[in-house]
Scaffold this motif. Structure first.
Motif, mmCIF file in Angstrom:
data_model
loop_
_atom_site.group_PDB
_atom_site.id
_atom_site.type_symbol
_atom_site.label_atom_id
_atom_site.label_comp_id
_atom_site.label_asym_id
_atom_site.label_seq_id
_atom_site.Cartn_x
_atom_site.Cartn_y
_atom_site.Cartn_z
ATOM 1 N N TYR A 181 0.843 -1.200 0.000
ATOM 2 C CA TYR A 181 0.000 0.000 0.000
ATOM 3 C C TYR A 181 0.877 1.248 0.000
ATOM 4 O O TYR A 181 2.046 1.213 0.393
ATOM 5 C CB TYR A 181 -0.897 0.045 1.246
ATOM 6 N N VAL A 182 0.278 2.357 -0.423
ATOM 7 C CA VAL A 182 0.864 3.682 -0.197
ATOM 8 C C VAL A 182 -0.196 4.550 0.465
ATOM 9 O O VAL A 182 -1.393 4.369 0.240
ATOM 10 C CB VAL A 182 1.373 4.355 -1.497
ATOM 11 N N ARG A 183 0.260 5.487 1.289
ATOM 12 C CA ARG A 183 -0.649 6.396 1.975
ATOM 13 C C ARG A 183 -0.614 7.765 1.308
ATOM 14 O O ARG A 183 0.454 8.326 1.073
ATOM 15 C CB ARG A 183 -0.266 6.541 3.448
ATOM 16 N N VAL A 184 -1.804 8.285 1.039
ATOM 17 C CA VAL A 184 -1.965 9.621 0.472
ATOM 18 C C VAL A 184 -2.611 10.521 1.514
ATOM 19 O O VAL A 184 -3.604 10.135 2.142
ATOM 20 C CB VAL A 184 -2.831 9.579 -0.804
ATOM 21 N N GLY A 185 -2.065 11.701 1.715
ATOM 22 C CA GLY A 185 -2.671 12.691 2.594
ATOM 23 C C GLY A 185 -3.505 13.675 1.798
ATOM 24 O O GLY A 185 -3.028 14.233 0.806
ATOM 25 N N LEU A 186 -4.741 13.890 2.218
ATOM 26 C CA LEU A 186 -5.638 14.828 1.529
ATOM 27 C C LEU A 186 -5.356 16.254 2.001
ATOM 28 O O LEU A 186 -6.241 16.984 2.451
ATOM 29 C CB LEU A 186 -7.095 14.440 1.808
ATOM 30 N N LEU A 187 -4.102 16.640 1.884
ATOM 31 C CA LEU A 187 -3.630 17.872 2.509
ATOM 32 C C LEU A 187 -3.172 18.880 1.474
ATOM 33 O O LEU A 187 -2.119 19.512 1.587
ATOM 34 C CB LEU A 187 -2.523 17.538 3.515
ATOM 35 N N ASP A 188 -3.979 19.021 0.450
ATOM 36 C CA ASP A 188 -3.799 20.043 -0.569
ATOM 37 C C ASP A 188 -5.181 20.347 -1.139
ATOM 38 O O ASP A 188 -6.162 19.668 -0.806
ATOM 39 C CB ASP A 188 -2.839 19.562 -1.662
ATOM 40 N N SER A 189 -5.276 21.335 -1.984
ATOM 41 C CA SER A 189 -6.567 21.758 -2.515
ATOM 42 C C SER A 189 -7.182 20.677 -3.407
ATOM 43 O O SER A 189 -6.484 19.792 -3.914
ATOM 44 C CB SER A 189 -6.405 23.041 -3.315
#
Length: 393
Positions: free
Chosen positions: A365-373
């Motif tokens: 797996y890879v983790r994505v952060g929803l920390l942008d527009s």
């Protein structure tokens, strides 16, 4: 210059896996590439203005220029108790069941030193937040991992833990909504946890860092909402995610009074509590109108929807997360998590966190952060689409 040898405790600390990722991102940015950095866990939005203004006002008060009480301001403990009553209908004694922390990270590392002796055993989720390992390493304790598997909805299966390990275990770490898997837990699961802990005399530590961030109208469950939870455990809460106060380092541990006393005792020797103005601002954050929190969750949910829609459109079969500001993405066949993360960074200029950095069972797996527009999240999806790694349905 004399090079002094580090202590054995420091040498036991785990390697910082993500330091390498930071260097890779910095190298590409230095070369002039536009990197969409979704590999971080640092909130990108500012602290609500009304909280900032409270800090500005209270920072001018001379009483806050002195040492704070060692164990924190009574007002902040009371505000924490009021917050738990309002949000979760959980009763807390502010004096004996609340400890003020320098962010939840501090408490999560300290608690192992509070309750574990050399050779004791702690149960840790895998994948999980790396600092659980840091605390147990400093305590020179043994760890046993609990696999978080997709087939079990990323919840630990207590039935597969050998009885001899349960007999030795003194601490059990949990974290829901979960970093990195974005899984959530319900009351039935926490009820099972309480039952297990009582039967084996294990202290449960629930990391509730993402407690405010639940989607589709579902409010995340507090561990303390289960009957008997305070008898056998504590919950760590932080203002970092709920109020975008990550840099303020304000958190709290709540629950079992004997554990709270142990945390207070170790902090008596390490700190003289938080800057008084920050404590006053934290009181304001917890007790003022919570509309900014609702708006924040709406923002993350909108970002989640935008990113998931774009990713599904390119043929990447993923599930929408139910909590946190992360998305846990399965890696395509033929890649390790680090190889795939490197591919996305080098070819698409999208930074993600490889799952292997969170433990053995994070591989794949890879983790994505929803920390942008939303705009940048959609662009990340478009960049990934250009790699033609997935077949559209």
């Amino acid at each position: 210059m004399v090079q002094f040898e580090q202590s054995k405790a420091l040498k036991r600390l785990p390697e910082q896996f993500f330091a390498g990722l930071v260097k890779k991102v910095e190298r590409l940015m230095t070369e002039g590439h536009d990197i969409i950095n979704l590999g971080q866990g640092n909130p990108d939005l500012p602290t609500p203005q009304h909280i900032v203004e409270m800090l500005q006002q209270t920072a001018e008060n001379p009483k806050n220029h002195k040492y704070s009480p060692f164990r924190g301001r009574a007002e902040l403990k009371q505000a924490t108790a009021d917050f738990y009553k309002r949000e979760y209908d959980v009763e807390l004694d502010p004096e004996t069941e609340v400890a003020i922390l320098f962010g939840a990270k501090t408490g999560l590392v300290e608690i192992s030193q509070c309750l574990l002796n050399e050779g004791d055993t702690a149960l840790l989720p895998d994948p999980g937040y790396p600092d659980y390992l840091s605390g147990t390493a400093l305590a020179n304790a043994n760890i046993e991992t609990m696999p978080l598997l997709e087939k079990n909805h990323f919840l630990p299966d207590y039935t597969i833990i050998p009885q001899e390990i349960l007999k030795k275990a003194k601490l059990l770490f949990l974290n829901y909504p979960n970093n990195p898997t974005a899984a959530t837990a319900n009351k039935a699961f926490f009820d099972k946890t309480v039952d297990l802990a009582k039967r084996h005399n294990i202290c449960v530590v629930h990391d509730f860092a993402y407690g405010a961030i639940g989607y589709d109208g579902k409010k995340p469950q507090s561990f303390l909402q289960s009957n008997g939870a305070k008898d056998i455990g504590v919950e760590m809460y932080t203002l970092s995610k709920t109020y975008n106060m990550a840099g303020w380092r304000a958190g709290m541990a709540v629950g079992n009074s004997s554990v709270i006393e142990a945390i207070n005792l170790i902090q008596d020797h390490l700190y003289v509590s938080l800057f008084g103005a920050i404590q006053e601002a934290a009181v304001h954050a917890l007790t003022a109108d919570q509309e900014p929190v609702r708006q924040l969750v709406d923002t993350y949910e909108s970002r989640r929807n935008a990113f998931v829609e774009k990713i599904r459109a390119i043929g990447w079969d993923i599930k929408a997360p139910q909590g946190t500001f992360f998305v846990w993405l399965p890696v395509p066949d033929g890649y390790t998590s680090e190889q795939f993360s490197d591919l996305l960074l080098e070819k698409a200029h999208v930074a993600t966190a490889p799952g292997r950095g969170f433990g053995e069972h994070g591989e794949g797996y890879v983790r994505v952060g929803l920390l942008d527009s939303e705009e940048r999240l959609r662009e990340a999806g478009e960049r990934i689409a250009q790699l033609s790694l997935f077949e559209k349905n």
